[in-house]
Design a protein around this motif. Structure first.
Motif, PDB file in Angstrom:
ATOM      1  N   ASP A  73      49.379  38.005  44.181  1.00  0.00           N
ATOM      2  CA  ASP A  73      48.995  36.640  43.806  1.00  0.00           C
ATOM      3  C   ASP A  73      48.034  36.059  44.844  1.00  0.00           C
ATOM      4  O   ASP A  73      47.018  35.450  44.490  1.00  0.00           O
ATOM      5  CB  ASP A  73      50.245  35.748  43.709  1.00  0.00           C
ATOM      6  N   LYS A  74      48.381  36.286  46.129  1.00  0.00           N
ATOM      7  CA  LYS A  74      47.510  35.756  47.174  1.00  0.00           C
ATOM      8  C   LYS A  74      46.113  36.378  47.089  1.00  0.00           C
ATOM      9  O   LYS A  74      45.108  35.715  47.254  1.00  0.00           O
ATOM     10  CB  LYS A  74      48.126  36.013  48.552  1.00  0.00           C
ATOM     11  N   LEU A  75      46.072  37.681  46.827  1.00  0.00           N
ATOM     12  CA  LEU A  75      44.759  38.344  46.728  1.00  0.00           C
ATOM     13  C   LEU A  75      43.917  37.701  45.626  1.00  0.00           C
ATOM     14  O   LEU A  75      42.712  37.498  45.782  1.00  0.00           O
ATOM     15  CB  LEU A  75      44.937  39.840  46.416  1.00  0.00           C
ATOM     16  N   LYS A  76      44.570  37.372  44.525  1.00  0.00           N
ATOM     17  CA  LYS A  76      43.833  36.717  43.432  1.00  0.00           C
ATOM     18  C   LYS A  76      43.268  35.375  43.883  1.00  0.00           C
ATOM     19  O   LYS A  76      42.127  35.029  43.601  1.00  0.00           O
ATOM     20  CB  LYS A  76      44.784  36.479  42.242  1.00  0.00           C
ATOM     21  N   MET A 105      51.261  50.846  49.383  1.00  0.00           N
ATOM     22  CA  MET A 105      50.080  51.683  49.110  1.00  0.00           C
ATOM     23  C   MET A 105      49.366  51.182  47.860  1.00  0.00           C
ATOM     24  O   MET A 105      48.146  51.218  47.772  1.00  0.00           O
ATOM     25  CB  MET A 105      50.493  53.151  48.923  1.00  0.00           C
ATOM     26  N   ASP A 106      50.137  50.712  46.880  1.00  0.00           N
ATOM     27  CA  ASP A 106      49.507  50.156  45.677  1.00  0.00           C
ATOM     28  C   ASP A 106      48.734  48.897  46.028  1.00  0.00           C
ATOM     29  O   ASP A 106      47.645  48.654  45.495  1.00  0.00           O
ATOM     30  CB  ASP A 106      50.573  49.834  44.623  1.00  0.00           C
ATOM     31  N   ILE A 107      49.297  48.079  46.913  1.00  0.00           N
ATOM     32  CA  ILE A 107      48.588  46.867  47.326  1.00  0.00           C
ATOM     33  C   ILE A 107      47.294  47.252  48.045  1.00  0.00           C
ATOM     34  O   ILE A 107      46.246  46.642  47.835  1.00  0.00           O
ATOM     35  CB  ILE A 107      49.481  46.004  48.237  1.00  0.00           C
ATOM     36  N   LEU A 108      47.386  48.289  48.878  1.00  0.00           N
ATOM     37  CA  LEU A 108      46.185  48.759  49.589  1.00  0.00           C
ATOM     38  C   LEU A 108      45.091  49.130  48.585  1.00  0.00           C
ATOM     39  O   LEU A 108      43.931  48.765  48.754  1.00  0.00           O
ATOM     40  CB  LEU A 108      46.545  49.968  50.457  1.00  0.00           C
ATOM     41  N   LYS A 109      45.484  49.829  47.529  1.00  0.00           N
ATOM     42  CA  LYS A 109      44.488  50.222  46.516  1.00  0.00           C
ATOM     43  C   LYS A 109      43.860  48.996  45.861  1.00  0.00           C
ATOM     44  O   LYS A 109      42.650  48.950  45.646  1.00  0.00           O
ATOM     45  CB  LYS A 109      45.154  51.097  45.443  1.00  0.00           C
ATOM     46  N   GLU A 110      44.702  47.997  45.574  1.00  0.00           N
ATOM     47  CA  GLU A 110      44.189  46.772  44.966  1.00  0.00           C
ATOM     48  C   GLU A 110      43.207  46.080  45.908  1.00  0.00           C
ATOM     49  O   GLU A 110      42.164  45.558  45.487  1.00  0.00           O
ATOM     50  CB  GLU A 110      45.341  45.798  44.659  1.00  0.00           C
ATOM     51  N   VAL A 111      43.576  46.061  47.197  1.00  0.00           N
ATOM     52  CA  VAL A 111      42.718  45.414  48.190  1.00  0.00           C
ATOM     53  C   VAL A 111      41.339  46.080  48.208  1.00  0.00           C
ATOM     54  O   VAL A 111      40.303  45.416  48.150  1.00  0.00           O
ATOM     55  CB  VAL A 111      43.364  45.491  49.595  1.00  0.00           C
ATOM     56  N   ARG A 112      41.358  47.409  48.254  1.00  0.00           N
ATOM     57  CA  ARG A 112      40.078  48.112  48.365  1.00  0.00           C
ATOM     58  C   ARG A 112      39.273  48.021  47.078  1.00  0.00           C
ATOM     59  O   ARG A 112      38.048  48.131  47.075  1.00  0.00           O
ATOM     60  CB  ARG A 112      40.325  49.592  48.720  1.00  0.00           C
ATOM     61  N   LYS A 113      39.958  47.809  45.942  1.00  0.00           N
ATOM     62  CA  LYS A 113      39.242  47.687  44.658  1.00  0.00           C
ATOM     63  C   LYS A 113      38.411  46.405  44.637  1.00  0.00           C
ATOM     64  O   LYS A 113      37.367  46.326  44.014  1.00  0.00           O
ATOM     65  CB  LYS A 113      40.265  47.623  43.518  1.00  0.00           C
ATOM     66  N   LYS A 124      35.884  43.773  45.728  1.00  0.00           N
ATOM     67  CA  LYS A 124      34.627  43.871  46.490  1.00  0.00           C
ATOM     68  C   LYS A 124      34.670  43.067  47.779  1.00  0.00           C
ATOM     69  O   LYS A 124      34.091  43.454  48.773  1.00  0.00           O
ATOM     70  CB  LYS A 124      33.456  43.365  45.629  1.00  0.00           C
ATOM     71  N   LEU A 125      35.394  41.960  47.729  1.00  0.00           N
ATOM     72  CA  LEU A 125      35.444  41.125  48.923  1.00  0.00           C
ATOM     73  C   LEU A 125      36.135  41.825  50.085  1.00  0.00           C
ATOM     74  O   LEU A 125      35.875  41.533  51.243  1.00  0.00           O
ATOM     75  CB  LEU A 125      36.209  39.829  48.609  1.00  0.00           C
TER      76      LEU A 125
END
Lengths: 551, 137
Positions: free
Chosen positions: B47-50, B75-83, B85-86
């Motif tokens: 949610d915070k990433l959004k 690890m899933d959060i890491l993948k979301e982070v890298r997906k 662009k920011l």
């Protein structure tokens, strides 16, 4: 037994050829009938047994029609009965196919075309009996009797061998799913069916056309004996239809009756004495044989049962082992958290910023103490769980005042509750309720409930009630806190369960599991209710006042 | 070269479900001038990433992620982070007590991401590693 067979053979050889074949045909017919009957009686409702019985009945019918056709002279009767023989053979072919589909288990690849098969078979049988397509006429040339066939003859051949072929294919197709025993049984039955079928087709169908004489036809019934012999062998030695014991008993009884009959019928004194001695010997050995077969069957059943039990026990052990390994791995991991905190604060303490502030050092020390306590609680819980799982957790039940226990726990929780501004209260109509309990362990369970209630409630209240219900006491812990989903409720009392969405870490994940085991040891029940997430929870503990195991 | 002081506060996202750990490292992070935003589970973190993807909002310049979270894997959060662009090159530290060669391998494949074990890294050491990754002195 051997003596009897020799005597029988000598007597049979005394008869002329024709009669010999007829007598053997009758014996084969009767044996076929008895075989089918035994199988049917063993399990009247079983479809396989019923189909096998019908197959044998049709075979007996066929043998009968061939015998009649051989014994009578006039053309009309012979023609009719040979046509009936074709009809019976049609049904034999169909039921061989049906049997191959059912034995030992129905083919999974397709559903048996019962209706279509019956209709087709009936049509072909009708063609055989009522028309002259198959068997046109009986010819008589040069004193040699021969059959005159029509076009239906070829239809019948295709049908008969077609059914036989599909039957064999059915059996072969099932081999992969069969166990060793069933494979042996299939091999014997299949060989019997195919050999007898092909031989009978040769003697009664093909050779008469090729040699233009029906003389081989009378040998037809004899060919059935191959099927009988192999099936009997499978029954006696390989548990076919599981009627082995029955068949042995009946065979030996038949033998005794036969000798008894001879004894009564024999004219000479010497003969009678021989027969009597024979009777005594066969009764003795027969009884031994029956006993040994019975014992063998019982042994086999026992071994099967034991093997099954062993498999079940092994599976249980394996899953316990897996559970234990997972527990160990997860438990060890959980200890790392308080250790990390302790080490972290300790390293902070080496920083001059903190070293120079007594206030900060005090805070750090308190944190370290707190985490050390947490580790201690974790390890105690782990040990409790191990003890529970090994059945080594001991309980000493004494009369305990449940109200006093609850009120002392409420007192202990007051400071924690007031820090969160929660209203914490105890309600009990009676000043004391005595139950048989292990006070220390029960305290642990109830404390866990109260601590959870306070932990998961951010505003509102936590209420502890103690009620008296004649033979039971009830203890309820209600809160206005986070509540739980229906999903969470299902797994609440499992090891390491933490509801992903509402759980706060810091717990061991084992408190409720241990609480439940403690309540169970008190012969009580514990359950949770909640109207949903965010709508509070209610935990109820029901404890019998007296139970076995209490003093 | 003159020292330029970044006037906007440096934000650090700390995804960790154990509050005692959060409290411990927060002390060290805040002493170094970081503003700590924390998430207690995977959903919270996502949610915070959004929220960070919204225009004109302050974003973290470094992320510390736990791996064993109650709902999903770090690890899933890491993948979301890298997906996103920011954050495709934002320094990320996978901070856990879960030691696994498989995970070590996985993280080695991801640029600007490190794998540290909590028991082996004190708060002070973590702070200096973060500074190193941010190219700070």
């Amino acid at each position: 037994m051997g003596y009897i067979i020799i005597v029988l053979i000598m007597e049979l050889m005394a008869l002329n050829g024709q009669n010999l074949i007829s007598i053997i045909s009758v014996i084969v017919g009767v044996t076929t009938f008895l075989l089918g009957l035994f199988v049917f009686l063993a399990d009247r409702k079983g479809l396989i047994n019923q189909v096998f019985f019908v197959l044998t009945l049709n075979t007996v019918l066929w043998i009968g029609t061939v015998l009649v056709a051989v014994s009578f002279g006039d053309r009309e009767t012979v023609l009719l009965f040979r046509r009936l023989a074709f009809a019976a053979a049609s049904f034999i072919a169909f039921f061989i196919y049906y049997f191959s589909y059912l034995f030992p288990k129905p083919n999974e690849q397709y559903k048996f075309p019962l209706l279509a098969g019956i209709i087709l078979t009936t049509l072909i049988a009708a063609m055989n009996i009522f028309t002259d397509y198959t068997l046109k006429d009986i010819g008589l040339s040069n004193g040699v009797q021969s059959n005159v066939y029509g076009p239906g003859y070829y239809i019948f051949i295709i049908y008969f061998f077609g059914a036989l072929f599909v039957g064999v294919a059915n059996f072969l197709g099932k081999r992969k799913q069969m166990n060793e025993l069933e494979l042996v049984q299939i091999r014997l039955v299949l060989t019997g069916l195919v050999v007898s079928g092909v031989l009978a087709a040769s003697t009664n169908l093909i050779l008469p056309k090729l040699l233009e004489t029906y003389s081989t036809g009378q040998l037809g019934p004899l060919t059935v004996s191959v099927f009988i012999i192999l099936s009997t062998y499978a029954i006696l030695r390989h548990h076919l239809f599981d009627i082995g014991v029955v068949v042995v008993e009946l065979l030996t009884s038949t033998m005794w009756l036969f000798i008894l009959f001879r004894l009564m019928v024999d004219n000479s004194l010497q003969g009678r004495i021989m027969d009597f001695i024979l009777l005594v010997i066969t009764i003795f050995f027969g009884a031994l044989l029956i006993r040994s077969v019975n014992k063998e069957v019982k042994q086999r059943e026992k071994v099967e049962r034991l093997a099954n039990d062993l498999e079940v026990a092994n599976e249980k052990l394996e899953s316990l082992d897996v559970a234990r390994r997972e527990f160990l791995s997860f438990a060890s991991h959980q200890l790392k958290t308080p250790m990390t905190v302790i080490k972290g604060y300790a390293t902070l303490a080496t920083d001059p910023v903190y070293l120079n502030s007594p206030e900060k050092m005090k805070q750090i020390a308190e944190k370290i103490v707190f985490s050390t306590d947490q580790m201690y609680r974790l390890i105690s819980n782990f040990l409790d769980v191990r003890a529970i799982e090994e059945g080594k957790m001991s309980f000493i039940f004494k009369p305990t005042d449940l109200v006093r226990l609850a009120s002392s726990l409420v007192e202990d929780a007051k400071s924690y509750a007031s820090k969160k501004n929660l209203k914490l209260e105890l309600a009990s109509v009676l000043p004391s309720i005595i139950i048989s309990a292990d006070e220390t362990k029960l305290r642990q369970a109830v404390q866990n409930l109260i601590d959870n209630a306070v932990k998961y409630t951010d505003e509102g209240f936590v209420r502890v009630e103690v009620k008296d219900e004649k033979n039971y006491a009830l203890l309820l812990v209600t809160d206005s806190g986070k509540g739980m989903s229906t999903e969470a409720k299902e797994h609440l009392f499992e090891q390491f369960f933490r509801d992903g969405r509402t759980a706060k870490a810091q717990g061991t994940g084992l408190g409720l599991y241990i609480a439940k085991e403690i309540v169970k040891a008190h012969k009580g029940e514990i359950w949770a209710d909640s109207l949903g997430e965010g709508k509070g929870s209610k935990f109820t503990v029901k404890l019998p006042k007296e139970h076995e195991g209490s003093n | 070269m003159t020292n330029t002081v970044d006037s906007r506060p440096r934000i650090l996202l700390f995804v960790e479900d154990e509050p005692d750990i959060v409290e411990l490292y927060k002390i060290a992070f805040e002493a170094e001038g970081f503003v700590v935003e924390s998430a207690v589970n995977g959903q919270d973190a996502l949610d915070k990433l959004k929220q960070y993807s919204i225009e004109d909002v302050s974003r973290p310049t470094v992320m510390i992620l736990d791996i064993l979270l109650p709902d999903i894997s770090g690890m899933d959060i890491l993948k979301e982070v890298r997906k996103n662009k920011l954050f495709d090159n934002t320094p990320v530290i996978m901070f856990t007590n879960y030691s696994s060669d498989k995970i070590r391998e996985e993280i080695a494949q991801i640029p600007n991401a490190r794998y540290l074990l909590k028991m082996e890294v004190s708060p002070a050491q973590l702070v200096s590693i973060i500074k190193e990754m941010l190219g700070m002195k």
